[in-house]
Design an enzyme around this catalytic site. Structure first.
Site, short mmCIF file in Angstrom:
data_model
loop_
_atom_site.label_atom_id
_atom_site.label_comp_id
_atom_site.label_asym_id
_atom_site.label_seq_id
_atom_site.Cartn_x
_atom_site.Cartn_y
_atom_site.Cartn_z
N GLY A 14 0.82 -1.20 0.00
CA GLY A 14 0.00 0.00 0.00
C GLY A 14 0.86 1.25 0.00
N GLY A 15 1.83 1.29 -0.91
CA GLY A 15 2.83 2.35 -0.88
C GLY A 15 2.64 3.46 -1.88
N GLY A 18 -0.49 8.40 0.85
CA GLY A 18 -0.64 8.49 2.29
C GLY A 18 0.55 8.00 3.09
CB ILE A 19 0.65 6.07 6.25
CG1 ILE A 19 -0.15 7.06 7.10
CG2 ILE A 19 1.71 5.37 7.11
CD1 ILE A 19 -1.06 6.40 8.12
CE1 TYR A 151 -9.80 0.73 8.21
CE2 TYR A 151 -10.08 1.72 10.39
CZ TYR A 151 -9.31 1.51 9.25
OH TYR A 151 -8.05 2.05 9.17
#
Length: 251
Positions: A14-15, A18-19, A151
């Site tokens: 998930g790069g 965001g973070i 979630y």
């Protein structure tokens, strides 16, 4: 000047925003060879292009086991091991109790729990003894949030995975920790408010008003803590949850 992560191999799932993007950029700037994943090729290419250093993008949906295998095949083409794994890919949407659907559950737990489990499990043969594994949790895993129960439950599960895996991997000295951000100004957060910019800003303002230090975080503020957990500076930290939340879940 040699960076702290020179000659280290780092995987950030998930790069592309965001973070994850902020963290991958910091690892790369510190000399690491970085592999990032994303589900959309355009965003993946843009993320790689935006970073300086040795960065490889692998298109992958981390809720799909075949895509996880493709990620580690790409790593093995260049390296024999992984030093740091940041299992960051995930996400979710809001539905109140009474409106929760099977599809909503499957999507949320597929991305946040199934994906994390197999991202880490399939990395085990490549993880160097003494490696660092960081999972992305959330303050939502410790507090109640209306219309966000699925979630929140998925992030509570992530927290316990770190506890149990620390015991499973103790013979190899692999440390597993969780980073649990509060509200962070990321695309994933603002999109919860819908496509209208005014609604997105209203959401950020509302969240900032509930944070003791009076604002939401920048992704880079979370990234700096991830790098701490990935480095030897945190060599005696294992099974822990680090809240980067401006005090939201603390006071």
């Amino acid at each position: 000047m040699t960076g702290k992560f020179e000659n280290k191999v780092v995987v950030v799932t998930g790069g592309t925003s965001g973070i994850g993007l902020a963290t991958a950029a910091r690892f790369a700037a510190q000399g690491a060879s970085v592999f990032i994943t994303g589900r959309r090729q355009k965003e993946l290419d843009a993320a790689v292009e935006s970073m300086k250093g040795r960065v490889v993008g692998v298109r992958a949906d981390m809720s799909k086991l075949a895509d996880i295998d493709r990620l580690y095949d790409a790593v093995q083409q260049k390296h024999a091991h992984i030093d740091v794994l940041f299992a960051n890919a995930g996400g979710g949407s809001m539905l109140p109790l009474g409106a929760i659907t099977e599809e909503h559950y499957e999507d949320t737990f597929g991305r946040n729990v199934k994906g994390v489990i197999f991202t880490v499990q399939k990395a085990i043969p490549l993880l160097r003894d003494g490696a660092s594994v960081i999972l992305t949790g959330s303050t939502a895993g410790s507090t109640g949030t209306a219309a966000f129960s699925v979630y929140s439950a998925s992030k509570a599960a992530v927290r316990n995975l770190a506890r149990s895996w620390t015991l499973d991997l103790k013979e190899r000295g692999i440390r597993v920790n969780v980073i649990s951000p509060g509200p962070v100004k990321t695309p994933g957060l603002v999109e919860l408010a819908g496509p209208e910019q005014a609604q997105q800003q209203a959401l950020l303002d509302y969240m900032a008003a509930n944070v003791p230090i009076g604002r939401v975080a920048d992704p880079d503020e979370v990234a700096k803590v991830v790098l701490f957990l990935g480095s030897d500076d945190s060599s005696f930290v294992a099974g822990a949850e680090f809240f980067v939340d401006g005090g939201l879940a603390q006071v």
